[in-house]
Design a protein around this motif. Structure first.
Motif, PDB file in Angstrom:
ATOM      1  N   TYR A  39       0.836  -1.194   0.027  1.00 46.36           N
ATOM      2  CA  TYR A  39       0.143   0.058  -0.085  1.00 46.36           C
ATOM      3  C   TYR A  39       0.700   1.386   0.086  1.00 46.36           C
ATOM      4  CZ  TYR A  39      -4.495  -2.409   0.815  1.00 46.36           C
ATOM      5  OH  TYR A  39      -5.441  -3.144   0.679  1.00 46.36           O
ATOM      6  N   ILE A  45      -5.725   0.354  -6.609  1.00 46.03           N
ATOM      7  CA  ILE A  45      -7.334   0.455  -6.596  1.00 46.03           C
ATOM      8  C   ILE A  45      -7.801   0.641  -8.241  1.00 46.03           C
ATOM      9  CG2 ILE A  45      -9.618   0.999  -5.859  1.00 46.03           C
ATOM     10  CD1 ILE A  45      -7.788   1.920  -3.294  1.00 46.03           C
ATOM     11  N   THR A  53     -13.117  -1.672  -5.590  1.00 47.67           N
ATOM     12  CA  THR A  53     -13.829  -1.483  -4.379  1.00 47.67           C
ATOM     13  C   THR A  53     -15.289  -0.863  -4.720  1.00 47.67           C
ATOM     14  OG1 THR A  53     -12.992   0.615  -3.815  1.00 47.67           O
ATOM     15  CG2 THR A  53     -11.862  -1.323  -3.143  1.00 47.67           C
ATOM     16  N   PRO A  55     -16.778   1.791  -3.680  1.00 45.27           N
ATOM     17  CA  PRO A  55     -16.913   3.344  -4.109  1.00 45.27           C
ATOM     18  C   PRO A  55     -16.234   3.569  -5.688  1.00 45.27           C
ATOM     19  CG  PRO A  55     -15.422   2.975  -2.408  1.00 45.27           C
ATOM     20  CD  PRO A  55     -16.098   1.833  -2.551  1.00 45.27           C
ATOM     21  N   GLU A  86     -12.518   8.554   8.200  1.00 49.09           N
ATOM     22  CA  GLU A  86     -12.704   7.504   7.339  1.00 49.09           C
ATOM     23  C   GLU A  86     -11.530   6.680   7.586  1.00 49.09           C
ATOM     24  OE1 GLU A  86     -13.503   7.750   3.241  1.00 49.09           O
ATOM     25  OE2 GLU A  86     -13.297   5.550   2.805  1.00 49.09           O
ATOM     26  N   GLY A  88      -8.654   4.058   6.027  1.00 54.72           N
ATOM     27  CA  GLY A  88      -8.247   3.560   4.821  1.00 54.72           C
ATOM     28  C   GLY A  88      -9.270   3.975   3.594  1.00 54.72           C
ATOM     29  N   PRO A  89      -9.087   5.178   3.272  1.00 53.28           N
ATOM     30  CA  PRO A  89     -10.122   5.841   2.267  1.00 53.28           C
ATOM     31  C   PRO A  89      -9.472   5.678   0.835  1.00 53.28           C
ATOM     32  CG  PRO A  89      -9.030   7.634   3.884  1.00 53.28           C
ATOM     33  CD  PRO A  89      -8.250   6.324   4.087  1.00 53.28           C
ATOM     34  N   GLY A  90      -8.410   4.943   0.788  1.00 57.42           N
ATOM     35  CA  GLY A  90      -8.272   4.568  -0.984  1.00 57.42           C
ATOM     36  C   GLY A  90      -7.617   5.905  -1.407  1.00 57.42           C
ATOM     37  N   GLU A 118      -4.834   7.287   7.027  1.00 57.16           N
ATOM     38  CA  GLU A 118      -4.391   6.575   5.992  1.00 57.16           C
ATOM     39  C   GLU A 118      -2.798   6.320   6.232  1.00 57.16           C
ATOM     40  OE1 GLU A 118      -5.328   5.147   2.691  1.00 57.16           O
ATOM     41  OE2 GLU A 118      -3.379   4.563   3.295  1.00 57.16           O
ATOM     42  N   ILE A 119      -2.228   5.079   6.025  1.00 54.50           N
ATOM     43  CA  ILE A 119      -0.930   4.799   6.131  1.00 54.50           C
ATOM     44  C   ILE A 119      -0.058   5.121   5.059  1.00 54.50           C
ATOM     45  CG2 ILE A 119      -0.929   2.442   5.494  1.00 54.50           C
ATOM     46  CD1 ILE A 119       0.465   2.001   8.325  1.00 54.50           C
ATOM     47  N   SER A 120      -0.910   5.403   3.679  1.00 56.26           N
ATOM     48  CA  SER A 120       0.199   5.158   2.742  1.00 56.26           C
ATOM     49  C   SER A 120       0.317   6.759   2.043  1.00 56.26           C
ATOM     50  CB  SER A 120      -0.569   4.426   1.365  1.00 56.26           C
ATOM     51  OG  SER A 120      -0.052   4.868   0.364  1.00 56.26           O
ATOM     52  N   LEU A 123      -1.213   7.009  -1.512  1.00 58.58           N
ATOM     53  CA  LEU A 123      -2.830   7.183  -1.452  1.00 58.58           C
ATOM     54  C   LEU A 123      -3.331   8.431  -0.523  1.00 58.58           C
ATOM     55  CD1 LEU A 123      -3.827   3.579  -0.958  1.00 58.58           C
ATOM     56  CD2 LEU A 123      -4.186   4.794  -3.048  1.00 58.58           C
ATOM     57  N   ASN A 157     -14.550   1.237   4.471  1.00 58.55           N
ATOM     58  CA  ASN A 157     -14.833   0.313   3.696  1.00 58.55           C
ATOM     59  C   ASN A 157     -13.530  -0.646   3.233  1.00 58.55           C
ATOM     60  OD1 ASN A 157     -16.809  -0.911   1.795  1.00 58.55           O
ATOM     61  ND2 ASN A 157     -15.514   0.136   0.206  1.00 58.55           N
ATOM     62  N   GLU A 158     -13.688  -1.828   3.327  1.00 59.34           N
ATOM     63  CA  GLU A 158     -12.590  -2.704   2.861  1.00 59.34           C
ATOM     64  C   GLU A 158     -11.254  -2.180   3.616  1.00 59.34           C
ATOM     65  OE1 GLU A 158     -11.561  -4.546  -0.548  1.00 59.34           O
ATOM     66  OE2 GLU A 158     -13.631  -4.217  -1.640  1.00 59.34           O
ATOM     67  N   PHE A 159     -11.566  -1.742   4.954  1.00 55.96           N
ATOM     68  CA  PHE A 159     -10.076  -1.491   5.455  1.00 55.96           C
ATOM     69  C   PHE A 159      -9.581  -2.883   6.640  1.00 55.96           C
ATOM     70  CE2 PHE A 159      -8.631   0.037   9.852  1.00 55.96           C
ATOM     71  CZ  PHE A 159      -7.368   0.654   9.472  1.00 55.96           C
ATOM     72  N   LEU A 163      -6.080  -5.568   7.377  1.00 56.45           N
ATOM     73  CA  LEU A 163      -5.116  -5.579   8.912  1.00 56.45           C
ATOM     74  C   LEU A 163      -4.591  -6.955   8.958  1.00 56.45           C
ATOM     75  CD1 LEU A 163      -7.457  -3.428  11.299  1.00 56.45           C
ATOM     76  CD2 LEU A 163      -5.683  -2.752   9.552  1.00 56.45           C
TER      77      LEU A 163
END
Ligand code: SAH
Length: 366
Positions: A39, A45, A53, A55, A86, A88-90, A118-120, A123, A157-159, A163
């Motif tokens: 990520y 995505i 995903t 969204p 949010e 992991g907002p992608g 968000e870790i990335s 993103l 969503n899809e977070f 993990l």
């Protein structure tokens, strides 16, 4: 310049030095290693990436989540300040569509401050671009703990599927952790730790304890679910979590790799493929309810979206659309709420947590 070895080398070095590596540590390194994590280094995505995903399938998804948030805020007593969080907002698509739809409740948009966890860095930059035009202030954090306390609506969503997950295998003398080792030919392989995990049966739900030998059980640390529960129960709020997984804890190996929209071997290319495992909604519910929140669901994604009005929304969009767009809207609708193997309606589930004073969140009425 400092030399940073590729992840494959780094993982082998760690195993050589410390012995076989738990699946969770492997997953964590592969996804979020600060230099080579999957990520951290790319946008996975979309059609050109590895997976799509909800969204990204249709604006309808984020729009309905936005209306959910605005109604939930009203049920919370319309606090003057609300953190719209949010995890992991992608690409930021869901939040953009949510805020646009929530404009029908201007007081909500005026009260909301967006906090993205968000870790990335890749993103985060994409999220900045996606949300550039909006008037709501947006802040970024690398963990939920960093988000300031106070009334909150938390979306994911899809977070949780991303993990890290631990695995244990049932043997005659107990459950042994599944780990990753290097075989004689230098390949990464799964092995079973020689000693059972002490007292493991005690944490297992009865339906899993009774499974036959060689069954696999997966578990995650509960700290994110507990942190969500703690915040909501103390400071007024609600959370909506959507992901693929099972409603009740169950045995099964769901640790998987996906690259270019196809399943792959999770040990083949560390850091190059998406790794995930199904979400255990029973475990999530237990972790959050232990902190004092009320739990609603899980219900199927199709049920949530239908109750929130996705069919009406699709009709409205179709009314003003060209013939090819009408077909695209219908296909998107079927992917989001259909029950077939390639659709999300059944596999994906939604669970809500709320401060008991908030009452039943929209879509979860019985
Ligand atoms: N919610 C988005 C993206 C899902 S992919 C969508 O539906 O399109 C998972 C997201 O979680 C990515 O944004 C990824 O970078 C982020 N992520 C994964 N592990 C994380 C962690 N430990 N902390 C914060 N964000 C994480």
């Amino acid at each position: 310049m400092v030399y940073i070895p590729p992840l494959n080398t780094e993982i082998r070095r760690l195993i050589a030095a410390a012995g076989p590596m738990p699946v969770a540590q492997y997953m964590s390194l592969c996804l979020t290693d600060p230099h080579h994590g999957y990520y951290v280094t790319r946008d996975p995505i979309g059609a050109a990436g590895d997976f799509v995903t909800a969204p990204e399938i249709s604006q309808m998804f984020g729009e309905l989540i936005g209306l959910w948030a605005a109604s939930t805020w009203r049920q919370m007593g319309a606090p003057a300040n609300v953190r719209l969080v949010e995890l992991g907002p992608g690409r930021g698509t869901m939040m953009r569509d949510a805020l646009r739809a929530a404009q029908v409740v201007p007081e909500f948009n005026a009260a909301a401050v967006v906090h993205l966890v968000e870790i990335s860095p890749v993103l985060q930059r994409l999220q900045q671009q996606t949300l550039a035009g909006i008037s709501t202030p947006v802040f970024w954090h690398s963990s939920l703990e960093e988000v300031p306390a106070g009334p909150a609506i938390i979306l994911a969503n899809e977070f949780f599927d991303a993990l890290p997950v631990h695995q244990a295998v049932k043997q005659p003398d107990g459950w042994h952790e599944r780990k990753i080792a290097i075989d004689r030919n230098g390949n990464l392989i799964f092995i079973i730790a020689p000693e059972p995990v002490p007292h493991f049966e005690g944490i297992l739900p009865p339906q899993v304890r009774a499974e036959p030998n060689n069954s696999i059980f997966e578990w995650r640390t509960d700290h994110v679910a507990m942190e969500i529960g703690r915040r909501i129960a103390r400071a007024n709020g609600a959370a909506l979590i959507i992901d693929y997984g099972h409603a009740e804890s169950a045995a099964g190996d769901t640790f998987q790799a996906v690259g270019h929209h196809a399943f792959a071997d999770p040990l083949a290319a560390p850091g190059m493929a998406d790794l995930s495992a199904h979400v255990d909604f029973q475990a999530l519910a237990e972790a959050a309810s232990g902190m004092g929140v009320s739990v609603y669901g899980p219900i199927e994604q199709s049920e949530l979206l239908e109750r929130l009005g996705i069919n009406t929304r699709a009709d409205t969009l179709k009314a003003g659309a060209s013939r090819s767009d009408v077909v695209a809207i219908e296909l998107a609708l079927q992917r989001l709420i259909g029950h077939g193997r390639t659709a999300m309606g059944t596999l994906f589930k939604a669970i809500a947590f709320a401060d008991p004073k908030v009452g039943v969140p929209p879509g979860f009425e019985r």
